[in-house]
Design an enzyme around this catalytic site. Sequence first.
Site, PDB file in Angstrom:
ATOM      1  CD  GLU A 108      36.966  40.905  40.462  1.00  0.00           C
ATOM      2  OE1 GLU A 108      36.751  42.121  40.599  1.00  0.00           O
ATOM      3  OE2 GLU A 108      37.017  40.098  41.424  1.00  0.00           O
TER       4      GLU A 108
ATOM      5  CB  SER B 154      39.390  35.371  50.853  1.00  0.00           C
ATOM      6  OG  SER B 154      38.523  35.018  49.789  1.00  0.00           O
TER       7      SER B 154
ATOM      8  CE  LYS C  11      37.018  42.777  44.014  1.00  0.00           C
ATOM      9  NZ  LYS C  11      37.158  41.328  43.968  1.00  0.00           N
TER      10      LYS C  11
ATOM     11  N   GLY D  73      37.176  36.462  46.492  1.00  0.00           N
ATOM     12  CA  GLY D  73      35.742  36.315  46.732  1.00  0.00           C
ATOM     13  C   GLY D  73      35.300  34.896  47.057  1.00  0.00           C
TER      14      GLY D  73
ATOM     15  CG  ASN E 178      38.785  46.526  44.035  1.00  0.00           C
ATOM     16  OD1 ASN E 178      37.949  47.342  43.611  1.00  0.00           O
ATOM     17  ND2 ASN E 178      39.250  45.529  43.301  1.00  0.00           N
TER      18      ASN E 178
ATOM     19  CG  HIS F 112      41.158  43.236  40.030  1.00  0.00           C
ATOM     20  ND1 HIS F 112      40.328  42.158  39.822  1.00  0.00           N
ATOM     21  CD2 HIS F 112      41.319  43.349  41.376  1.00  0.00           C
ATOM     22  CE1 HIS F 112      40.001  41.640  41.007  1.00  0.00           C
ATOM     23  NE2 HIS F 112      40.591  42.352  41.957  1.00  0.00           N
TER      24      HIS F 112
HETATM   25  P1  13P Z   1      37.984  39.701  48.103  1.00  0.00           P
HETATM   26  O1  13P Z   1      38.674  40.333  49.291  1.00  0.00           O
HETATM   27  O2  13P Z   1      36.518  39.916  48.087  1.00  0.00           O
HETATM   28  O3  13P Z   1      38.389  38.260  47.971  1.00  0.00           O
HETATM   29  O4  13P Z   1      38.535  40.441  46.794  1.00  0.00           O
HETATM   30  C1  13P Z   1      39.901  40.590  46.629  1.00  0.00           C
HETATM   31  C2  13P Z   1      40.146  41.497  45.492  1.00  0.00           C
HETATM   32  O5  13P Z   1      39.901  41.148  44.348  1.00  0.00           O
HETATM   33  C3  13P Z   1      40.650  42.843  45.779  1.00  0.00           C
HETATM   34  O6  13P Z   1      41.044  43.500  44.619  1.00  0.00           O
END
Ligand code: 13P
Length: 248
Positions: A97, A210, A10, A171, A8, A95
């Site tokens: 977010e 992560s 983002k 993250g 992802n 997601h």
């Molecule tokens: P990270 O791997 O940066 O923690 O993000 C995970 C995530 O939200 C994947 O959709």
Amino acid sequence: MKPLIAGNWKMNGLSDDAKSLAEDLKARSAADLPACELLVCPPYLHIAQVAGILQGTEVRVGGQDCHTAGSGAHTGDVSGDMLRDLGCGYVILGHSERRADHGENDALVRAKAEAAQAAGLVPIVCVGETADQRASGEALAVIARQLKGSVPVGMDAERLVIAYEPVWAIGTGQTATPDDVVEVHREIRKLLVGLVGEGSDRVRILYGGSVKPANAAELLAQANVDGALVGGASLKAEDFWAIAASCP
Ligand code: 13P
């Protein structure tokens, strides 16, 4: 079941960054293909370019969200049909977010999942608890509520993916312990029986939060962990490939 390693991206990368990342992935897939299915989900604006570069490789392309409608007066939105048209096979939905930034709730995620399947996409429906919810012992209840609310009943099991992403692990460099992941994934698998019925054991359940080359092998070896949804580490081809190579 073939594991799925999904990146992802983002809201990261300008056009040149997307191009070089996709070219790096293309070169790696020609040289040494891991035993899993590979997917990258770039920002909408880069999808056409990335899909063009990855055409003919084993790396698939997906979207990070889609609207419930196929087209119409929805300023700033993108439909499942548009993603499909550019060569996408998957779309990430719900997601945390998007739930946080855009107030998306379970009912909306469910409607999007239905629309995505109707458009010929495989939805990757995300669920996960916050740190407070875990601390107060509510994690499993929250995940059950999100799952029941976000996954349409009777979905085609072969064309559905669930991602467990604890919000506090995204993250942050913190990952859930393998025991916690096993407990949640077992619960998700159980709930899927009621939601999807026949074939629920074929729904892939990804872990996200992560995931890095250093922890991927241990996480991917756990029961009911059928792949990973990778954020930050998917922006470096070398790390993404190392994670994919960790599939059992
Ligand atoms: P990270 O791997 O940066 O923690 O993000 C995970 C995530 O939200 C994947 O959709």
